[in-house]
Scaffold this motif. Structure first.
Motif, PDB file in Angstrom:
ATOM      1  N   TRP A 148      -5.823   2.468   4.584  1.00 40.48           N
ATOM      2  CA  TRP A 148      -5.443   1.056   4.398  1.00 40.48           C
ATOM      3  C   TRP A 148      -4.069   0.754   4.971  1.00 40.48           C
ATOM      4  N   LEU A 149      -3.213   1.770   5.124  1.00 40.17           N
ATOM      5  CA  LEU A 149      -1.919   1.525   5.773  1.00 40.17           C
ATOM      6  C   LEU A 149      -2.156   0.890   7.136  1.00 40.17           C
TER       7      LEU A 149
ATOM      8  N   PRO B  93       0.814  -1.223   0.000  1.00 45.80           N
ATOM      9  CA  PRO B  93       0.000   0.000   0.000  1.00 45.80           C
ATOM     10  C   PRO B  93       0.850   1.278   0.000  1.00 45.80           C
ATOM     11  N   ILE B  94       2.095   1.181   0.462  1.00 43.31           N
ATOM     12  CA  ILE B  94       2.948   2.369   0.435  1.00 43.31           C
ATOM     13  C   ILE B  94       3.186   2.810  -1.003  1.00 43.31           C
TER      14      ILE B  94
END
Lengths: 313, 441
Positions: B227-228, B141-142
């Motif tokens: 989401w992180l 996700p990053i």
């Protein structure tokens, strides 16, 4: 008037094109000749290498052309990183921890911390005092990285610094890690540790080539974690924690061979039978992480539970 | 000569008034000087962190994301106001937002631009930043966050610039006595804008495209940021509504920031005629709307696990309700969200000064809300925390960490100051075009 101008322009255009074409051809030809000369020179240089005598690993003296000698240091890092990423082909490592035998000697912890140059508060393996329900007795539980087959840490890593090898080990490459600590947030087993400061004995090991399978030397600002002693496994030996245990808590082996060896007694038993006979379980299997570490429940304990002063909290 | 044709269409009164705020006076220099000194102190704190390692902060192996991460979430959240005001309200045909669209876009650009730096300050190895692009893994996700934050910043910046072009062309008429370099820069940046009908047609089409594009981008940045956390199998983060929960919260913090900015520009830039009571009234109503949505998500997020009390969720919720974080938690919910929402329901409260106070309350609450979302979950992993020093168990930010957190805030203030001092804070050409609307509403 316009018409003639156009014509004039077009002839001009053509001659310019021709000129550019010629220039291009000359340039290309010149480049080809230059390249040929350059490579010939290179070839000559290669031939001029000096023979050097070297001692091989198995004790023979050989003569090698000096041009074939490369700086080993640089290559060693790459070689180790490459084989570290691939893993040991055909293996499927598993660990079985027998909770009935653990008396919290913490020899596994100290052996591990020494091998991996860890500070006292940094753990690849830690023994936890567990109590499942208020009415059941507490017990000691050595806890390593679970080397999940569906590892949340590997999924979230933005740079492929932590990865899953084909022999089942989850490794960390601290030459790649950017220190975002997303893997710490993702791991439900709190298996990861961070180098918040300059690592222990950083100066002593400053010149040591980084070994990804040992994660040594540690690096400031990167993650460190249990590697199942991948360096030992490559040598065909048992992990540091497994062989350090005085009480026979750890079994380690290859699921493909269906055999695990006890680190203390060196007795090898059938993995499937060990797991079935003792009703083995995994930590939080409901999270879907598919751990590679199995626990045998703390029944018929060999030692009474003694609380460790510092862990009462 | 077409040039004067366009600028002659702008009423002199509006033009001179709105361009009067463009000046780099002594107050500006003192303020920027103060911010620069403060920023230098923050840089020194960051230098110490680089030298000694992230250990100079209060974060450790268990709470490994502290106020840097909550500050990042806050920055991304606040930057969403640009999209809310310009796109959601603007595209629905509400002309009353015109005077605040540029302020909202400037806030969006400033916060989005600095958000990236906030995350770099949290990295253990900032020297390896390029690895995110060299070795980027699509599954992380990053990687998505970096992509969408960059895109959102780009589109917000374009939106700010494109709507500024006609005003830049007006500089020649209304900025006569300003420094030469400023006029030169205005002329250069205006791209030779003449104000022809065709130019306006292209401009409006471009603005419309950008306004539409920015909606999915804004939703994406804050959803991905949520989401992180939500992607981790950890009690307290493991939630399916984190996306909309974060987005609705972002509108609350962004609007409160806008309210403070509006009050500031109204007073200091003497823009009472443009940033009217009526405008404050409308923004107040909008904040009530988004706050109610946010309260709804808060109730959902707390009552669903709170009713079932699954072991680890229960530990987390107890810490919030009556445990270690309870004072902060209830203060944030009551003073930062519920009381402002209730008060803003009443018309007499929706006046500039009371709204400044409420804006500060909501903005401060929003910052601490991000702390509540990020930190407490990590203090209670599934397995017990044992055999570690006390600092590993309870997270307390250090002074250096606080300085490094203040640094990006200073940068945001600097960007906002410079942009609002170099360019008119209220879109001149749009005000001239819709001037009559202002009278009607």
């Amino acid at each position: 008037m316009d018409n003639t101008n156009d014509k004039l322009n077009s002839t001009k255009e053509e001659s310019r094109r021709k000129f550019l074409k010629n220039i291009g051809l000359v340039g290309l030809g010149g480049f080809a000749i230059g390249a040929a000369l350059f490579s010939a020179k290179k070839f000559e240089e290669v031939k001029k290498g000096k023979n050097i005598r070297l001692l091989t690993a198995d004790g023979n003296v050989v003569e090698v052309d000096s041009v074939h000698i490369k700086s080993v240091d640089k290559d060693l890092l790459t070689i180790q990183q490459e084989q570290g990423r691939e893993g040991i082909v055909g293996r499927s490592w598993v660990m079985v921890i027998d909770l009935a035998k653990c008396r919290n000697a913490r020899k596994c912890v100290s052996a591990c911390q020494e091998a991996h140059h860890l500070r006292p508060e940094q753990y690849h393996i830690n023994t936890l005092q567990m109590q499942d329900t208020p009415s059941t007795k507490p017990y000691h539980m050595p806890k390593t990285c679970q080397h999940c087959d569906n590892p949340p840490c590997v999924s979230v890593c933005p740079v492929d610094a932590t990865f899953k090898r084909n022999d089942g080990i989850v490794l960390i490459d601290n030459e790649r890690c950017i220190g975002c600590r997303f893997c710490i947030a993702a791991c439900p087993y709190s298996a990861r540790s961070f180098n918040w400061f300059e690592p222990k004995d950083a100066e002593t090991f400053a010149d040591v080539v980084y070994d990804v399978e040992l994660n040594v030397p540690q690096k400031k600002g990167t993650i460190t974690k249990c590697l199942l002693s991948a360096d030992k496994l490559r040598k065909g030996e048992l992990p540091y924690c497994v062989s350090a245990c005085p009480n026979g808590v750890f079994y380690f082996g290859d699921a493909n061979e269906d055999a695990v060896t006890n680190g203390t007694t060196k007795e090898t038993v059938r993995l499937s039978k060990l797991l079935t006979d003792n009703a083995a379980y995994q930590l939080y299997p409901e999270l879907g992480t598919k751990p590679r570490v199995f626990y045998l429940p703390p029944k018929n304990r060999l030692f009474p539970y003694t609380e460790n002063e510092e862990t009462k909290a | 000569m077409e040039h004067s044709d366009f600028s002659s269409k702008i009423p002199t009164k509006i033009g001179e008034k709105l361009f009067s705020t463009v000046n780099l006076n002594i107050k500006f220099h003192i303020w920027m000087g103060f911010l620069s000194v403060l920023l230098l102190a923050c840089f020194y704190a960051y230098y110490i962190q680089l030298r000694d390692g992230l250990g100079v902060t209060g974060i450790r192996d268990f709470v490994s994301w502290g106020i840097y991460l909550s500050n990042f979430v806050f920055f991304v959240a606040t930057s969403l106001v640009g999209m809310l005001v310009s796109s959601v309200v603007g595209l629905s045909g509400k002309k009353w937002v015109i005077p605040i669209t540029r302020i909202a876009e400037i806030i969006a650009v400033a916060f989005a631009a600095v958000a990236g730096l906030v995350i770099v300050s949290d990295m253990g190895r900032p020297d390896r930043l390029a690895y995110v692009f060299l070795y980027g893994r699509f599954a992380s996700p990053i990687f998505w966050d970096v992509t969408v934050v960059t895109l959102y910043f780009g589109i917000s910046f374009l939106l700010l610039y494109v709507t500024l072009i006609p005003d830049l062309a007006l500089g020649a008429k209304f900025l006569k006595w300003r420094p030469k370099w400023l006029l030169w820069a205005y002329n250069l940046l205006s791209l030779g804008w003449k104000g022809t009908e065709r130019e306006f047609a292209i401009l409006k089409k471009s603005i419309r495209i950008l306004l539409i594009l920015i909606i999915p981008m804004a939703l994406a940045i804050h959803t991905v940021t949520s989401w992180l956390f939500a992607f981790n199998p950890r009690a307290g983060w493991d939630s399916t509504i984190f996306g909309p929960y974060f987005v609705s919260g972002a509108f609350v913090s962004g609007l409160s920031c806008l309210m403070i900015a509006m009050y500031f520009f109204r007073k200091n830039y003497k823009l009472e005629e443009y940033l009217t009571d009526k405008l404050f009234d409308n923004v107040g109503k909008l904040l009530v709307l988004v706050s109610l949505v946010y309260i709804y998500f808060n109730i959902n997020e707390l009552i669903v696990p709170g009713y079932k009390l699954k072991t680890h969720e229960a530990i987390h919720l107890r810490e919030l309700f009556i445990g270690h974080h309870s004072v902060l938690f209830w203060s944030v919910q009551i003073f930062g969200l519920i009381i402002p929402t209730i008060l803003l329901l009443f018309k007499p409260v929706r006046k500039p000064f009371p709204m400044l106070l409420l804006g500060v309350m909501v903005l401060v609450g929003s910052w601490f809300k991000r702390f509540i979302l990020v930190v407490p979950v990590q203090e209670h992993p599934y397995l017990p925390i044992q055999h570690v020093p006390e600092i590993f168990k309870v997270y307390t930010p250090t002074l250096i960490e606080i300085m490094v957190t203040i640094g990006p805030m200073v940068m945001v203030l600097m960007i906002i100051t410079v942009l609002t001092k170099l360019f008119p804070v209220i879109p001149v050409w749009e005000m001239a075009e819709h001037g009559e609307v202002k009278e009607n509403e």
